[in-house]
Write a protein that holds these residues in place. Structure first.
Motif, PDB file in Angstrom:
ATOM      1  N   LYS A 227      22.131   6.731  22.471  1.00  0.00           N
ATOM      2  CA  LYS A 227      22.472   7.888  23.289  1.00  0.00           C
ATOM      3  C   LYS A 227      23.588   8.659  22.581  1.00  0.00           C
ATOM      4  N   LEU A 270      21.631  17.152  25.245  1.00  0.00           N
ATOM      5  CA  LEU A 270      20.495  16.618  25.997  1.00  0.00           C
ATOM      6  C   LEU A 270      19.252  16.536  25.110  1.00  0.00           C
ATOM      7  N   ALA A 271      19.027  17.590  24.336  1.00  0.00           N
ATOM      8  CA  ALA A 271      17.879  17.606  23.430  1.00  0.00           C
ATOM      9  C   ALA A 271      17.995  16.481  22.399  1.00  0.00           C
ATOM     10  N   ASP A 273      19.550  13.603  22.826  1.00  0.00           N
ATOM     11  CA  ASP A 273      19.239  12.340  23.506  1.00  0.00           C
ATOM     12  C   ASP A 273      17.729  12.147  23.630  1.00  0.00           C
ATOM     13  N   TYR A 274      17.003  13.233  23.861  1.00  0.00           N
ATOM     14  CA  TYR A 274      15.548  13.142  23.920  1.00  0.00           C
ATOM     15  C   TYR A 274      14.999  12.715  22.547  1.00  0.00           C
ATOM     16  N   LYS A 277      15.450   9.156  22.203  1.00  0.00           N
ATOM     17  CA  LYS A 277      14.522   8.421  23.059  1.00  0.00           C
ATOM     18  C   LYS A 277      13.159   8.254  22.397  1.00  0.00           C
ATOM     19  N   ILE A 278      12.699   9.287  21.688  1.00  0.00           N
ATOM     20  CA  ILE A 278      11.392   9.200  21.030  1.00  0.00           C
ATOM     21  C   ILE A 278      11.510   8.621  19.622  1.00  0.00           C
ATOM     22  N   SER A 374       7.863  17.949  18.004  1.00  0.00           N
ATOM     23  CA  SER A 374       8.871  17.111  18.664  1.00  0.00           C
ATOM     24  C   SER A 374      10.148  17.893  18.946  1.00  0.00           C
ATOM     25  N   ALA A 378      11.887  18.455  22.540  1.00  0.00           N
ATOM     26  CA  ALA A 378      13.298  18.156  22.789  1.00  0.00           C
ATOM     27  C   ALA A 378      14.013  19.373  23.350  1.00  0.00           C
ATOM     28  N   PHE A 381      13.135  19.675  26.956  1.00  0.00           N
ATOM     29  CA  PHE A 381      13.870  18.696  27.767  1.00  0.00           C
ATOM     30  C   PHE A 381      15.282  19.176  28.052  1.00  0.00           C
ATOM     31  N   GLY A 385      17.066  18.857  31.572  1.00  0.00           N
ATOM     32  CA  GLY A 385      17.097  17.408  31.561  1.00  0.00           C
ATOM     33  C   GLY A 385      15.886  16.796  32.216  1.00  0.00           C
ATOM     34  N   GLU A 387      11.835  15.681  31.828  1.00  0.00           N
ATOM     35  CA  GLU A 387      10.832  15.347  30.822  1.00  0.00           C
ATOM     36  C   GLU A 387       9.724  16.397  30.805  1.00  0.00           C
TER      37      GLU A 387
END
Length: 467
Positions: A227, A270-271, A273-274, A277-278, A374, A378, A381, A385, A387
């Protein structure tokens, strides 16, 4: 829970020792020398992870280590990577490990390296110069015990980052340590002690003298963390972000009402963190972090009272390049990140012609399509925030895949004519030929059926004769 944790910490601690480490320790023991596993390897073992890298500390001086593992022995060889500070790299049975003599340090005039190093005989004294308690434990090889004079095991169990001794003193010794504290917080999901956070602002001047490459390595680790926003918010709150990445810090307060729920900085984090995540790769994560850097500079209020950010992707690419050059990233990384940033603002509509899809592929670059998709997800997202739908880009992806499957001309090398063909037809090499080849490419993108040698030569001669 507290009693269970307390019992766990007090229990005798043992580390599963790799067979190669056992063999290494046997070499030291045969010479009546002590050797300890130290640093991150011990910390990670306490956390229940198998360490990938091994750092060792010993009462043997570098010359003795070299004699034990030198080129002339079958056991391995030694590279004097930091011999002035007591460190050599031992290559042994396919593994490389840094081996450092017990030492004490004094004077840090450059805010990074000690002015004076004295070799010692005590592991406890050696541990006293470490940065954080979680890194100031050592494990005597091959079978213990754990030496933990600063209760690092407790702090690891409670997920705390605390300096060994006074935080301000530790940070004054090494300007990289404040950023390392933030990196560990992001990477391990640990909480820096209040004393650590309070000491960082006063250490920024020292941090500013650290080599760009060392800063880059820590930033890369923050970006690679599960994160990364946690690390960047700590950087912002302590003044580190304004020092190291002022372009990103200036995104705070850059409002995007009407388009986004968040300002540019929170949107970008935030982007990111996305992207984490992927499990995006490092270049894509950098592109995600920097994709909107230019918005504060191009922000305007239009005639209808709506804020606009026209061409922000181009300005963002310029700023991203400036940052990446500052931290001495490889040219290939810089070019890729900046390309992704500059091309991230595509908006597909079903009315696109096949030619428009081909132009998108050419502009984006076939090799970058997956990462651009991708990046766009992002970016979506980061709006609120939430999905984005998994199939949000599916109509575009399907059309792109169809065009690629047709294997039509998408670059100059796919043209049915070459520069040699044009030269043989009487068009001299040079700038004019380059312009004509470009126009032929545009022609074929619009109508792939024209991509034959005969047709293209005819078009080329018409263009040449028109001057």
């Amino acid at each position: 829970m507290g009693n269970v944790l307390s019992g766990l910490i007090k229990r005798e601690f043992s580390i599963p020792v790799h067979p190669v480490l056992r063999d290494v320790s046997a070499v030291f023991t045969a010479k009546n020398k002590q050797v300890y596993l130290v640093g991150g390897a011990v910390r990670d073992s306490i956390r229940g992870y198998r360490p990938q890298d091994w750092d060792l500390a010993t009462d043997a001086v570098p010359e003795e280590v070299i004699a034990m593992f030198g080129e002339s022995t079958p056991r391995g060889h030694v590279i004097p990577t930091g011999i002035a500070h007591g460190t050599v790299t031992v290559r042994f049975k396919g593994h490389a490990m840094e081996v450092t003599t017990f030492r004490s340090e004094s004077g840090y005039s450059d805010g990074r390296h000690p002015d004076k190093v004295q070799f010692g005989t005590s592991i406890e004294a050696d541990l006293s110069r470490r940065d954080f308690t979680m890194n100031a434990a050592a494990y005597r090889l091959p079978d213990g015990p754990l030496v933990d004079p600063y209760n690092g095991r407790t702090d690891i169990a409670e997920r705390r980052i605390i300096c060994v001794g006074n935080a301000a003193d530790r940070f004054a010794e090494d300007g990289l340590r404040p950023l390392r504290a933030i990196r560990f917080a992001s990477q391990l999901d640990f909480t820096p002690d209040a004393s650590v956070l309070a000491a960082i602002p006063g250490a920024l001047a020292v941090c500013g003298h650290v080599a760009a490459e060392r800063i880059r390595d820590e930033l890369d680790r923050i970006i690679a963390s599960p994160k990364p926003s946690a690390g960047f918010l700590l950087m912002e709150n302590t003044g580190m972000l304004a020092l190291l990445l002022p372009e990103l810090a200036q995104c705070r307060g850059a409002e995007q009402k009407g388009f986004h729920q968040f300002d540019v900085l929170d949107h970008s984090l935030l982007a990111l963190d996305y992207a984490a995540k992927i499990k995006a790769g490092p270049e894509l994560r950098l592109a995600v972090l920097f994709h909107d850097l230019g918005k504060p500079l191009v922000s305007r209020i239009g005639e209808a009272g709506v804020r606009t950010f026209y061409n922000h992707e181009k300005e963002s690419s310029v700023l991203a390049r400036r940052i990446l050059l500052r931290f001495k990233y490889p040219n290939a990384v810089i070019d890729k990140v900046c390309h992704l940033v500059e091309e991230h603002m595509f908006h597909y509509e079903p009315c696109w012609s096949d030619a428009a899809v081909r132009r998108f592929i050419i502009r984006a670059g076939e090799q970058y399509l997956g990462e651009l998709y991708s990046l766009r997800m992002a970016d979506s997202f980061g709006l609120a925030g939430i999905e984005p739908p998994a199939d949000a880009l599916l109509p575009l992806i399907e059309r792109v895949d169809k065009i690629l499957a047709e294997k039509k001309a998408l670059s100059l090398k796919d043209l049915a004519v070459t520069g040699n063909d044009l030269a043989a037809a009487g068009i001299a090499p040079g700038k004019r030929m380059g312009i004509i080849l470009g126009e032929l490419m545009d022609t074929v993108v619009d109508d792939p059926e024209l991509n034959t040698k005969e047709k293209l030569l005819g078009i080329a001669l018409n263009l040449f004769n028109r001057g």
